[in-house]
Design an enzyme around this catalytic site. Sequence first.
Site, PDB file in Angstrom:
ATOM      1  CG  HIS A  60      -3.124  -0.302   3.808  1.00 18.34           C
ATOM      2  ND1 HIS A  60      -4.552  -0.870   4.494  1.00 18.34           N
ATOM      3  CD2 HIS A  60      -3.653   0.795   3.345  1.00 18.34           C
ATOM      4  CE1 HIS A  60      -5.345  -0.184   4.097  1.00 18.34           C
ATOM      5  NE2 HIS A  60      -5.055   0.882   3.536  1.00 18.34           N
ATOM      6  CG  ASP A 298      -5.056   3.870   1.055  1.00 13.95           C
ATOM      7  OD1 ASP A 298      -4.798   3.086   1.788  1.00 13.95           O
ATOM      8  OD2 ASP A 298      -5.662   3.780   0.180  1.00 13.95           O
TER       9      ASP A 298
HETATM   10  O1  DOR Z   1      -6.039   0.482  -2.914  1.00 15.33           O
HETATM   11  C1  DOR Z   1      -6.058   0.280  -1.636  1.00 15.33           C
HETATM   12  N1  DOR Z   1      -5.250  -0.772  -1.409  1.00 15.33           N
HETATM   13  N2  DOR Z   1      -6.943   0.500  -1.179  1.00 15.33           N
HETATM   14  C2  DOR Z   1      -7.637  -0.001   0.202  1.00 15.33           C
HETATM   15  O2  DOR Z   1      -8.358   0.434   0.699  1.00 15.33           O
HETATM   16  C3  DOR Z   1      -6.682  -0.945   0.692  1.00 15.33           C
HETATM   17  C4  DOR Z   1      -5.410  -1.075   0.179  1.00 15.33           C
HETATM   18  C5  DOR Z   1      -4.538  -2.155   0.532  1.00 15.33           C
HETATM   19  O3  DOR Z   1      -4.512  -2.673   1.567  1.00 15.33           O
HETATM   20  O4  DOR Z   1      -4.075  -2.885  -0.318  1.00 15.33           O
END
Ligand code: DOR
Length: 438
Positions: A60, A298
């Site tokens: 992200h 992630d």
């Molecule tokens: O912990 C997380 N943060 N899991 C996710 O699926 C999205 C991510 C975020 O975009 O902050």
Amino acid sequence: MKTLIKNAKVVTPAGIQETSVLIEGTRIADLDAATQTTADQVVDAGGKYLLPGVIDDQVHFREPGLTHKEDLAHASRACAKGGVTSFLEMPNTVPNTITQAALEAKLATASKSSLVNYGFYVGATTENVDVLQHATRTPGIKIFIGSSTGNLLVDEQAALEKIFAQSTLTICAHCEDETTVRANAAKYANETDIAFHSKVRDHEAAVIATKRAIDLAQRHNHRFHVLHVSTADEIELIQNGGPLITSEVCPHHLFFNVDDYPRLGSLVKMNPSVKTKTDNEQLWQALCDGIIDIVATDHAPHTMEEKREPYPKCPSGLPAVENYLALMLNQVNQGKCTIEQVAKWMCSGPAEIWNMKRKGRIEVGYDADLTLVDMDLTQTVLNENQETKCGWTPWHGDDVTGWPIATWVMGKQVFRISDGKSEFDDSRLGAEIEYTTG
Ligand code: DOR
């Protein structure tokens, strides 16, 4: 432009070879080149391991819309430093990546600012199946079957059936059951201890959603990738899922568990939540047994100020791209796995899952995305040394042995450690990842 990397232990699909790699332009031109081969640049690898560049299929990077947390320039430097030469980014930016135009806007931004190769998923909504059907220049479709950061959510069965029935691109999903999470959140509404995060987003929530998604994939004969598996209970579902199903695990679900909340608090708050030590151990075993296919980060940065908000307001997610190869090489050094397994989990595996052209292997004709690693180098992970814009890491203070020391993206060196200091060449940009599908 020709670069000869000589005297390396090259991690190839055929095993480790003590040899040289000749790069010509953006591609690998030769392995084990004749000793009289000339090049514009010769790099003596000093007997160190040369790996294919790491491919992180779940990040992200927050651009557009959330660039106070992260942006492509910072995140791609963090990638280069961490040996990551390609990333696939998630659609929960602002705006969400739920149209072809939004996808192409991201590609255009990355073409001007990313040091490493880039790709972007298209996000599913209850209403954009036509976009999903016709999407191009993307590895696949991301569904938030359970909600997380942002407002993307497809929870209704009819909408999910339609997406699996009418689209052809590989689908991946965030699997936490929304109904279960909401019921648990209501039950623990008055709790302020961070440890309740793992009771709200519990084992059952993960298992129900993963089971539901695998069932959809099987009935619609659709390729499906389970993102960030967090529980031992999901392993059997995946193992019995058959050839349509692939899956991944993240370093935080391998190395952190509920016992870390007292020490790290909201720094280890993420979705899916961390589970137990037994889950860590069984996930690691499933990875080694080949049931779980790959490792991804992630990478989900938030500012320290945001993370310091009290539970439950503090956001979920942590940064990891610049440390995860090192964390895995540290495991190699501890005898927990081999460097060939790391190359499979983090290089060739993701390239195959996402149908990438010419990526993930050191082989003639493949893209010259490479990372040279020093298995004997020990460095302490420190917040102040992080390239990610958020400037912190949950591994702060940890000594880790085995680090990337040089990174090439499409034949150009973008990062190296020189005299103990990180050096980047920001003038060199990555390329759009190409796929045999999409
Ligand atoms: O912990 C997380 N943060 N899991 C996710 O699926 C999205 C991510 C975020 O975009 O902050």
